[in-house]
Design a protein around this motif. Structure first.
Motif, PDB file in Angstrom:
ATOM      1  N   GLY A  74      -1.187  11.687   1.594  1.00  0.00           N
ATOM      2  CA  GLY A  74      -0.135  10.677   1.626  1.00  0.00           C
ATOM      3  C   GLY A  74      -0.699   9.273   1.584  1.00  0.00           C
ATOM      4  O   GLY A  74      -0.149   8.386   0.915  1.00  0.00           O
ATOM      5  N   ARG A  75      -1.795   9.061   2.294  1.00  0.00           N
ATOM      6  CA  ARG A  75      -2.467   7.751   2.282  1.00  0.00           C
ATOM      7  C   ARG A  75      -2.926   7.394   0.870  1.00  0.00           C
ATOM      8  O   ARG A  75      -2.696   6.271   0.397  1.00  0.00           O
ATOM      9  CB  ARG A  75      -3.643   7.787   3.244  1.00  0.00           C
ATOM     10  CG  ARG A  75      -4.560   6.571   3.226  1.00  0.00           C
ATOM     11  CD  ARG A  75      -5.706   6.773   4.205  1.00  0.00           C
ATOM     12  NE  ARG A  75      -6.597   5.640   4.279  1.00  0.00           N
ATOM     13  CZ  ARG A  75      -7.849   5.619   3.816  1.00  0.00           C
ATOM     14  NH1 ARG A  75      -8.359   6.707   3.235  1.00  0.00           N
ATOM     15  NH2 ARG A  75      -8.591   4.547   3.933  1.00  0.00           N
ATOM     16  N   LEU A  76      -3.545   8.341   0.198  1.00  0.00           N
ATOM     17  CA  LEU A  76      -4.056   8.071  -1.146  1.00  0.00           C
ATOM     18  C   LEU A  76      -2.919   7.937  -2.158  1.00  0.00           C
ATOM     19  O   LEU A  76      -3.023   7.164  -3.117  1.00  0.00           O
ATOM     20  CB  LEU A  76      -5.025   9.166  -1.573  1.00  0.00           C
ATOM     21  CG  LEU A  76      -6.342   9.229  -0.787  1.00  0.00           C
ATOM     22  CD1 LEU A  76      -7.211  10.368  -1.280  1.00  0.00           C
ATOM     23  CD2 LEU A  76      -7.105   7.901  -0.886  1.00  0.00           C
ATOM     24  N   ARG A  77      -1.827   8.663  -1.962  1.00  0.00           N
ATOM     25  CA  ARG A  77      -0.664   8.501  -2.844  1.00  0.00           C
ATOM     26  C   ARG A  77      -0.093   7.091  -2.715  1.00  0.00           C
ATOM     27  O   ARG A  77       0.236   6.444  -3.731  1.00  0.00           O
ATOM     28  CB  ARG A  77       0.403   9.545  -2.508  1.00  0.00           C
ATOM     29  CG  ARG A  77       1.701   9.356  -3.308  1.00  0.00           C
ATOM     30  CD  ARG A  77       2.687  10.482  -3.036  1.00  0.00           C
ATOM     31  NE  ARG A  77       3.058  10.574  -1.632  1.00  0.00           N
ATOM     32  CZ  ARG A  77       4.005   9.829  -1.055  1.00  0.00           C
ATOM     33  NH1 ARG A  77       4.665   8.911  -1.748  1.00  0.00           N
ATOM     34  NH2 ARG A  77       4.286   9.996   0.229  1.00  0.00           N
ATOM     35  N   LEU A  78       0.019   6.613  -1.494  1.00  0.00           N
ATOM     36  CA  LEU A  78       0.513   5.254  -1.269  1.00  0.00           C
ATOM     37  C   LEU A  78      -0.374   4.234  -1.983  1.00  0.00           C
ATOM     38  O   LEU A  78       0.116   3.323  -2.663  1.00  0.00           O
ATOM     39  CB  LEU A  78       0.576   4.976   0.231  1.00  0.00           C
ATOM     40  CG  LEU A  78       1.188   3.662   0.706  1.00  0.00           C
ATOM     41  CD1 LEU A  78       1.764   3.847   2.111  1.00  0.00           C
ATOM     42  CD2 LEU A  78       0.168   2.521   0.740  1.00  0.00           C
ATOM     43  N   VAL A  79      -1.698   4.403  -1.846  1.00  0.00           N
ATOM     44  CA  VAL A  79      -2.638   3.482  -2.486  1.00  0.00           C
ATOM     45  C   VAL A  79      -2.527   3.578  -4.002  1.00  0.00           C
ATOM     46  O   VAL A  79      -2.547   2.556  -4.712  1.00  0.00           O
ATOM     47  CB  VAL A  79      -4.080   3.775  -2.020  1.00  0.00           C
ATOM     48  CG1 VAL A  79      -5.094   2.971  -2.832  1.00  0.00           C
ATOM     49  CG2 VAL A  79      -4.222   3.453  -0.540  1.00  0.00           C
ATOM     50  N   ALA A  80      -2.390   4.790  -4.541  1.00  0.00           N
ATOM     51  CA  ALA A  80      -2.255   4.958  -5.985  1.00  0.00           C
ATOM     52  C   ALA A  80      -1.009   4.245  -6.507  1.00  0.00           C
ATOM     53  O   ALA A  80      -1.031   3.636  -7.582  1.00  0.00           O
ATOM     54  CB  ALA A  80      -2.198   6.442  -6.337  1.00  0.00           C
ATOM     55  N   CYS A  81       0.081   4.311  -5.750  1.00  0.00           N
ATOM     56  CA  CYS A  81       1.307   3.604  -6.145  1.00  0.00           C
ATOM     57  C   CYS A  81       1.068   2.093  -6.192  1.00  0.00           C
ATOM     58  O   CYS A  81       1.529   1.405  -7.107  1.00  0.00           O
ATOM     59  CB  CYS A  81       2.443   3.930  -5.181  1.00  0.00           C
ATOM     60  SG  CYS A  81       3.063   5.629  -5.286  1.00  0.00           S
ATOM     61  N   LEU A  82       0.347   1.580  -5.198  1.00  0.00           N
ATOM     62  CA  LEU A  82       0.064   0.144  -5.170  1.00  0.00           C
ATOM     63  C   LEU A  82      -0.809  -0.293  -6.341  1.00  0.00           C
ATOM     64  O   LEU A  82      -0.685  -1.419  -6.839  1.00  0.00           O
ATOM     65  CB  LEU A  82      -0.631  -0.209  -3.847  1.00  0.00           C
ATOM     66  CG  LEU A  82       0.218  -0.097  -2.576  1.00  0.00           C
ATOM     67  CD1 LEU A  82      -0.660  -0.185  -1.332  1.00  0.00           C
ATOM     68  CD2 LEU A  82       1.295  -1.181  -2.538  1.00  0.00           C
ATOM     69  N   LEU A  83      -1.693   0.606  -6.805  1.00  0.00           N
ATOM     70  CA  LEU A  83      -2.633   0.261  -7.874  1.00  0.00           C
ATOM     71  C   LEU A  83      -2.130   0.648  -9.264  1.00  0.00           C
ATOM     72  O   LEU A  83      -2.806   0.378 -10.261  1.00  0.00           O
ATOM     73  CB  LEU A  83      -3.970   0.967  -7.627  1.00  0.00           C
ATOM     74  CG  LEU A  83      -4.708   0.628  -6.330  1.00  0.00           C
ATOM     75  CD1 LEU A  83      -5.960   1.487  -6.206  1.00  0.00           C
ATOM     76  CD2 LEU A  83      -5.079  -0.857  -6.283  1.00  0.00           C
TER      77      LEU A  83
END
Length: 511
Positions: A365-374
């Motif tokens: 979930g943490r990495l999904r959030l970051v991927a959305c931001l990038l």
């Protein structure tokens, strides 16, 4: 006529964080004097300017007890330039730190006074224990959840600390810096290894460290890591959070030491001219420390005393911020077409996972959030290169709080978002992650490819769309006033997503 560094107009570009006041650390070490200007003092530190001068202040201090006049002159000349840089960049606060060579020199007060006169800032001469403490904080700041030992190898000394639950203990300093060892050993890396072995023999390192990880900090060890990456054909030339099994690193270091040359050893051509003759001594220290502690592996940290010093000044709330998420948020603000769209995308992807019954761990979930931001940082590039340029920004960017497999996951996801499921850029990164991570990147990238044609990267659309699962069919449900979004292009992308997610079919319907 105003001088170029005295203009009244604000020189800050639009690509900088609004209202951010730069902060700088001038690090006066035994081998080099380095200035790093950070965009702002925050949990996620972004270097705005980074320059060093190899002044070798520690050369001969062990024998003479003094900083050599020629080296002092070279250092002060570099520091004058760094002072000018700070003025031009309108740095709000400059912290000046001095380490082993300066603290051990009989003429330190004279040198410190000269530096303070040039910089207009007080020089803090760190004790060995303080140096160990800030190096440990640097590792803590950049490697989330790290537990084990931290070693900071400079020109004059080696600092060791133990990290448990985010706090450092047992900090100590040894006169085992690479310049000091080169001087004391008469230029023999093999003799230097014997000296390190002897000085570590009486410590409790083995009892405390056996089976733990060892975090390596310092310019010479960074050079060693880069050489190892080249020699082993490692696909991601990023030092931060580079992990190597201890036995592999010991064998590599032994080869360098056994070569018996300071200029010609395995990988010497890949070392910078200022570090080339020091790498064998760094290898000697590395091998002996890893053997003495019986460590499991070594993880290299590009964050050290400078970053640890600034991290230590933050309050507990700021220290608890996830630096990866903060850094990604900054990139989203600076490079995406609409940061608000990233927020919509986070909700959109979350609802898809919930509707389709696909589980997600906290780290996923943490990495999904970051991927959305990038996900939209590459839009200015030519369409043929948006994937590749975005991958470079992620894989080689200054993001911290992330290991190499996670960098690979994010880079693969964004490459697929731009280039599709057959992305050659994404395929080149597969070996650094696991098959499960690659499949997750394909899923998330395919989901992004469904979202963007509907939104043109603008907010307000995705919250009005939902997914539903009907047997083996995944459905994309559009509101009636957005029926016109349903077309062949969107259907093709939705079909691809369904295939990656393992669904029998995909259907676009109107509520």
């Amino acid at each position: 006529m105003n001088k170029f560094w005295g203009v009244d107009a604000d020189p800050t570009a639009q690509g900088r964080i609004k209202g951010a006041k730069p902060v700088a650390v001038l690090d006066i070490g035994s081998n080099s004097v380095r200035l790093v200007v950070y965009e702002r003092h925050a949990r996620a530190l972004t270097p705005l300017y980074n320059e060093k001068s190899a002044c070798a202040l520690g050369r001969g201090v062990g024998q003479t007890g003094r900083l050599a006049d020629a080296n002092v002159a070279q250092a002060l000349n570099a520091i004058k330039r760094f002072a000018l840089v700070c003025r031009m960049m309108r740095v709000g606060k400059v912290f000046v730190l001095a380490t082993s060579a300066v603290r051990d020199a009989a003429n330190r007060e004279e040198f410190v006074g000269a530096v303070e006169s040039v910089m207009g800032s007080k020089v803090q001469v760190l004790t060995g224990e303080q140096e160990a403490h800030y190096a440990a904080l640097g590792a803590v700041a950049g490697i989330l959840g790290f537990s084990g030992f931290v070693g900071d190898l400079g020109g004059g000394s080696l600092e060791l600390s133990r990290i448990t639950n985010g706090a450092d203990t047992d900090g100590c300093s040894f006169e085992l810096g690479v310049i000091r060892l080169q001087d004391d050993s008469g230029g023999s890396a093999e003799r230097a290894a014997a000296m390190v072995r002897e000085r570590l023999a009486g410590t409790s390192l083995k009892d405390l460290a056996k089976g733990a990880s060892f975090a390596a900090i310092g310019g010479t060890w960074r050079s060693l890591a880069k050489i190892h990456q080249v020699m082993t054909k490692y696909p991601l030339h990023m030092v931060q959070h580079y992990v190597v099994p201890a036995e592999d690193m010991i064998a590599f270091c032994n080869e360098i030491v056994a070569a018996g040359s300071l200029k010609s050893y395995p990988g010497s051509a890949h070392a910078s001219s200022s570090r080339r003759e020091l790498v064998p001594f760094g290898a000697a220290v590395m091998a002996e420390v890893l053997k003495a502690g019986q460590f499991r592996d070594v993880v290299f940290s590009a964050l050290g005393v400078r970053e640890g010093y600034l991290y230590g000044m933050l309050d507990a709330r700021e220290q608890s911020i996830d630096p990866l998420i903060q850094g990604a948020e900054e990139l989203s603000v600076l490079r995406s077409r609409s940061p608000a769209h990233a927020g919509d995308l986070i909700g959109f992807t979350s609802q898809f996972l919930e509707a389709s019954g696909i589980a997600e761990s906290d780290e996923q979930g943490r990495l999904r959030l970051v991927a959305c931001l990038l996900s939209d940082i590459g839009w200015r590039a030519h369409p043929d290169y948006r994937g590749a340029q975005s991958v470079d920004s992620i894989a080689y960017g200054s993001l911290s709080g992330i290991d190499h497999p996670a960098r690979t996951f994010l880079a693969q996801t964004i490459a697929i978002r731009y280039d599709g499921l057959k992305s050659k850029t994404a395929a080149a990164l597969v070996d650094l992650g696991t098959p499960a991570q690659t499949e997750r990147a394909r899923l998330l990238g395919a989901l992004f490819r469904v979202a963007y044609p509907m939104t043109a990267a603008m907010p307000g659309i995705l919250p009005r769309i939902r997914f539903e699962l009907d047997g083996g069919t995944i459905k994309l449900v559009l509101p009636a006033d957005l029926t016109f979004l349903n077309g062949e292009h969107l259907q093709n992308r939705f079909d691809s997503l369904a295939g990656v997610a393992g669904f029998k079919s995909a259907e676009i319907v109107v509520a």
